[in-house]
Design an enzyme around this catalytic site. Structure first.
Site, mmCIF file in Angstrom:
data_model
loop_
_atom_site.group_PDB
_atom_site.id
_atom_site.type_symbol
_atom_site.label_atom_id
_atom_site.label_comp_id
_atom_site.label_asym_id
_atom_site.label_seq_id
_atom_site.Cartn_x
_atom_site.Cartn_y
_atom_site.Cartn_z
ATOM 1 N N THR A 1 0.837 -1.214 0.000
ATOM 2 C CA THR A 1 0.000 0.000 0.000
ATOM 3 C C THR A 1 0.865 1.255 0.000
ATOM 4 O O THR A 1 0.589 2.221 -0.708
ATOM 5 C CB THR A 1 -0.949 -0.015 1.217
ATOM 6 O OG1 THR A 1 -1.815 -1.134 1.088
ATOM 7 C CG2 THR A 1 -1.781 1.260 1.299
ATOM 8 N N GLY B 1 -6.417 -5.700 -2.831
ATOM 9 C CA GLY B 1 -6.920 -4.950 -1.673
ATOM 10 C C GLY B 1 -5.905 -3.908 -1.207
ATOM 11 O O GLY B 1 -6.286 -2.794 -0.821
ATOM 12 N N ASP B 2 -4.638 -4.271 -1.255
ATOM 13 C CA ASP B 2 -3.588 -3.313 -0.859
ATOM 14 C C ASP B 2 -3.578 -2.129 -1.820
ATOM 15 O O ASP B 2 -3.369 -0.978 -1.414
ATOM 16 C CB ASP B 2 -2.198 -3.967 -0.881
ATOM 17 C CG ASP B 2 -2.139 -5.209 -0.020
ATOM 18 O OD1 ASP B 2 -2.937 -5.305 0.929
ATOM 19 O OD2 ASP B 2 -1.305 -6.090 -0.315
ATOM 20 N N ALA B 3 -3.768 -2.428 -3.108
ATOM 21 C CA ALA B 3 -3.772 -1.365 -4.118
ATOM 22 C C ALA B 3 -4.976 -0.458 -3.914
ATOM 23 O O ALA B 3 -4.857 0.769 -4.021
ATOM 24 C CB ALA B 3 -3.791 -1.975 -5.522
#
Ligand code: 26A
Length: 346
Positions: A65, A300-302
Site C-alpha cells: 500500500t 486490496g492493498d492497491a
C-alpha cells in the site's frame, strides 16, 4: 510538505508461484486465504523455492500500500516502518521500494532473516502463508528514535496494516494516540479474516484510534462472528454500522468503515454521533475484462493505496474511493502487488 503519509507493517518478500489443488490439499490450505505459518507448513518454502516459474516479489500488505500510495503521490510523500533482516531478501525489498521512491526506515535485525510469504496461486485465487521472521521483531521503541518520531510528528496521515496487530499492537497504539491528540486521520486495514478471529482483543484495543477501517467481505463476516454481532455475516452494511459506532478517542473525526466486496460495489458507512445516524453509500468498482487480469494478489492493498493517497491529496471521500478502485484495477493487470511503469495517472 514532505512525507505526509506514514505507514506501518510487516515487510515481506513474496515467493509467488502457481500450484495445483493437490499442493494446497497436502498442506491443508484454503485456495483464498492469508495465514501465519505453522509447523505443518514449514516444508512449503523449500518446495516453492525449487519450483519452476517462482517469482520473488516485494510484498508485505502495508508495504504494498505504501509503494502504491507513493506511486500516485508527488516524490517524498510516503515513509514506511517495519522490521527486516540483513540479507538478500531485504536487498530486494529495498530495490523495489527505491523504484517507487518509497522511503523506508527499517528496524534491522542482525541475526534474524527477513520475513517471507509463500503466495500460492491457483487460477484467480491466492493462498498466502507467511513466516514473519524479522518482521515479528518490530518494537515501538524504533518509533521513539528522535529521527523517526520527527517523521511521525511531521506526517498528517497514518496507514496501518491489520497484519501488524500480530506483531506490535503497542506500536499501533502509540501512533493511534499521536493521531488522536493531533487530529490526524488514521486508517487501519483488517488485512485477513484471522485478524478479527484470533486477534480480537488487540484489534478491539486499537479500534478506538481508527478513523477509517478498510476490510473486505470475508473479514467483515469474521468480525461479525468473533464479536457475536446480531447481524447476518453477509449483511456487510449492518456489520459496518456496528464497527462505525464503536467508541472513538478523537471525537473531532467521525469513523468511516469501508468494505470492499470483490467486483460487487464497495459499501461505506459513516457514523455521526451527534445525530446518532449513519450515512451508507455504495460505489461501483472499475471492472476489468477477465482477459486483462494478470493476478489479483495485492488488489486490496492497491485499493487502500488509491484511497489513502486520495486523502493526502485532499480529494473528496467519493473521489478517494474511486481512486482506490482505479488503483486496484491497475495493479491486478500486473504480476504480484505491483504497478505499471511508465506510470499511469488517475
Ligand atoms: C502477518 N501476516 C500473515 C502478514 C501477511 C502479509 N503482510 C503482512 N503480514 N500475509 C500476507 N501478507 C502480504 O499480503 C500481500 C497481499 O495482500 C503478502 O506479502 C502479499 O504481498
Amino acid at each position: 510538505m514532505a512525507y505526509e503519509l506514514v505507514c506501518l507493517g510487516n515487510p515481506l518478500l513474496d515467493l509467488q508461484v502457481e500450484v495445483d489443488e493437490d499442493f494446497l490439499k497436502k498442506y491443508e490450505l484454503k485456495a483464498n486465504d492469508a495465514i501465519l505459518v505453522e509447523e505443518k507448513h514449514l516444508k512449503i518454502y523449500e518446495e516453492v523455492l525449487n519450483k519452476p516459474g517462482l517469482r520473488l516479489l516485494a510484498g508485505g500488505a502495508a508495504q504494498n500500500t505504501a509503494r502504491g500510495a507513493q506511486y500516485i503521490l508527488p516524490e517524498n510523500s510516503v515513509v514506511y516502518f517495519g522490521s527486516v533482516g540483513k540479507d538478500t531478501y531485504a536487498d530486494k525489498l529495498i530495490e523495489a521500494n527505491k523504484q517507487y521512491g518509497l522511503r523506508t526506515e527499517y528496524q534491522v535485525q542482525e541475526n534474524i532473516p527477513t520475513g517471507k510469504c509463500a503466495a500460492l496461486i491457483t487460477g484467480v485465487n491466492r493462498s498466502l502463508v507467511t513466516d514473519l521472521a524479522a518482521a515479528n521483531h518490530f518494537t515501538p521503541d524504533h518509533l521513539d528514535k528522535p529521527e523517526n518520531w520527527k517523521l511521525v510528528e511531521n506526517a498528517k496521515f497514518f496507514y496501518i496494516g491489520g497484519f501488524h496487530i500480530t506483531v506490535s499492537p503497542d506500536a499501533i497504539e502509540k501512533l493511534g494516540k499521536h493521531a488522536a491528540e493531533t487530529n490526524k486521520a488514521l486508517t487501519l486495514n483488517f488485512s485477513a479474516p484471522f485478524i478479527p478471529q484470533f486477534f480480537k482483543e488487540p484489534l478491539d484495543r486499537v479500534l478506538p484510534y481508527v478513523d477509517y477501517v478498510i476490510a473486505n467481505e470475508s473479514e467483515a463476516a469474521s468480525y461479525a462472528e468473533s464479536h457475536g454481532l446480531k447481524v447476518e455475516s453477509t449483511d456487510i452494511a449492518g456489520i459496518a454500522k456496528e464497527i462505525a459506532k464503536l467508541p472513538k478517542v478523537n471525537s473531532q473525526r467521525k469513523r468511516t468503515v469501508i468494505f470492499t466486496h470483490g467486483v460487487e460495489p464497495t459499501v461505506t458507512v459513516t457514523y455521526d454521533p451527534s445525530a446518532d445516524s449513519f450515512s451508507v453509500e455504495e460505489f461501483k468498482v472499475h471492472e476489468l475484462e477477465s482477459s486483462k487480469i494478470a493476478d489479483t494478489n495485492g488488489a486490496g492493498d492497491a485499493f487502500a493505496s488509491g484511497f489513502v493517497a486520495g486523502l493526502v491529496q485532499g480529494k473528496s471521500f467519493s473521489q478517494s474511493i474511486d481512486q482506490g478502485h482505479w488503483a486496484a484495477a491497475l495493479s491486478i493487470q500486473e504480476i504480484g502487488p505491483a504497478f505499471p511503469f511508465p506510470k499511469k495517472t488517475y
